[in-house]
Design an enzyme around this catalytic site. Sequence first.
Site, PDB file in Angstrom:
ATOM      1  N   ALA A   1      -8.768   3.154   4.640  1.00  0.00           N
ATOM      2  CA  ALA A   1     -10.369   2.730   3.993  1.00  0.00           C
ATOM      3  C   ALA A   1     -10.576   4.709   4.186  1.00  0.00           C
ATOM      4  O   ALA A   1     -11.859   5.198   4.684  1.00  0.00           O
ATOM      5  CB  ALA A   1     -10.575   1.607   4.255  1.00  0.00           C
TER       6      ALA A   1
ATOM      7  N   HIS B   1       0.653  -1.237  -0.188  1.00  0.00           N
ATOM      8  CA  HIS B   1      -0.467  -0.108   0.094  1.00  0.00           C
ATOM      9  C   HIS B   1       0.914   1.065   0.149  1.00  0.00           C
ATOM     10  O   HIS B   1       1.812   1.089   0.440  1.00  0.00           O
ATOM     11  CB  HIS B   1      -1.045  -0.048   1.212  1.00  0.00           C
ATOM     12  CG  HIS B   1      -1.845  -0.965   1.194  1.00  0.00           C
ATOM     13  ND1 HIS B   1      -3.299  -0.474   0.646  1.00  0.00           N
ATOM     14  CD2 HIS B   1      -2.043  -2.226   1.357  1.00  0.00           C
ATOM     15  CE1 HIS B   1      -4.451  -1.550   0.792  1.00  0.00           C
ATOM     16  NE2 HIS B   1      -3.066  -2.202   0.917  1.00  0.00           N
ATOM     17  N   PRO B   2       0.308   2.369  -0.951  1.00  0.00           N
ATOM     18  CA  PRO B   2       0.848   3.447  -0.887  1.00  0.00           C
ATOM     19  C   PRO B   2       1.436   4.191   0.811  1.00  0.00           C
ATOM     20  O   PRO B   2      -0.003   4.023   1.092  1.00  0.00           O
ATOM     21  CB  PRO B   2       0.458   4.283  -1.356  1.00  0.00           C
ATOM     22  CG  PRO B   2      -0.507   3.942  -2.088  1.00  0.00           C
ATOM     23  CD  PRO B   2      -0.519   2.407  -1.445  1.00  0.00           C
TER      24      PRO B   2
END
Length: 162
Positions: A115, A60-61
């Site tokens: 999220a 994930h960035p």
Amino acid sequence: MDKHDFIARFGGIYEHSPWVAEQAAAIAADTDDAAELARLMAECVDNASEEQQLALRRAHPDLAGKAQIAGELTAESTTEQASAGLDRCSKVEYEKFQALNDAYKEKFGFPFVMAVRGSTRQEILDAFSRRLQNDYVLEFETALAEIHEIARLRLEAMENDR
């Protein structure tokens, strides 16, 4: 749908981790319900080794990070970060995000994952600060829950686009 088509369609649901779709293809290829696909794919991740799960987190960035500024995010991550206004950070906000990204990675060994769809920049910064107080075990699980939520939201978006 056959395995190849399933992987082509769902290989990007989990960030830079097509292995999830590869594993899920055998049990989910005949399912087109987003909630059921999300459950089956999450099950594959939950049953993966700790090393695979750590690699998934590391795929994930950073939020509001250098990859975003350079335009190097996946289309999904670009949309998700933009929906939270992360592409419109002030200089001060950007610096806060960089400092928190660095502190988080130093403490946990993987990027902060959240999220962010539907969140504000301030809500994300507050979550960053709260979660930096977690121990490794709790944060490992929290990050995984957020990753599953990202996957669920991506699947729902695909279902809505049909």
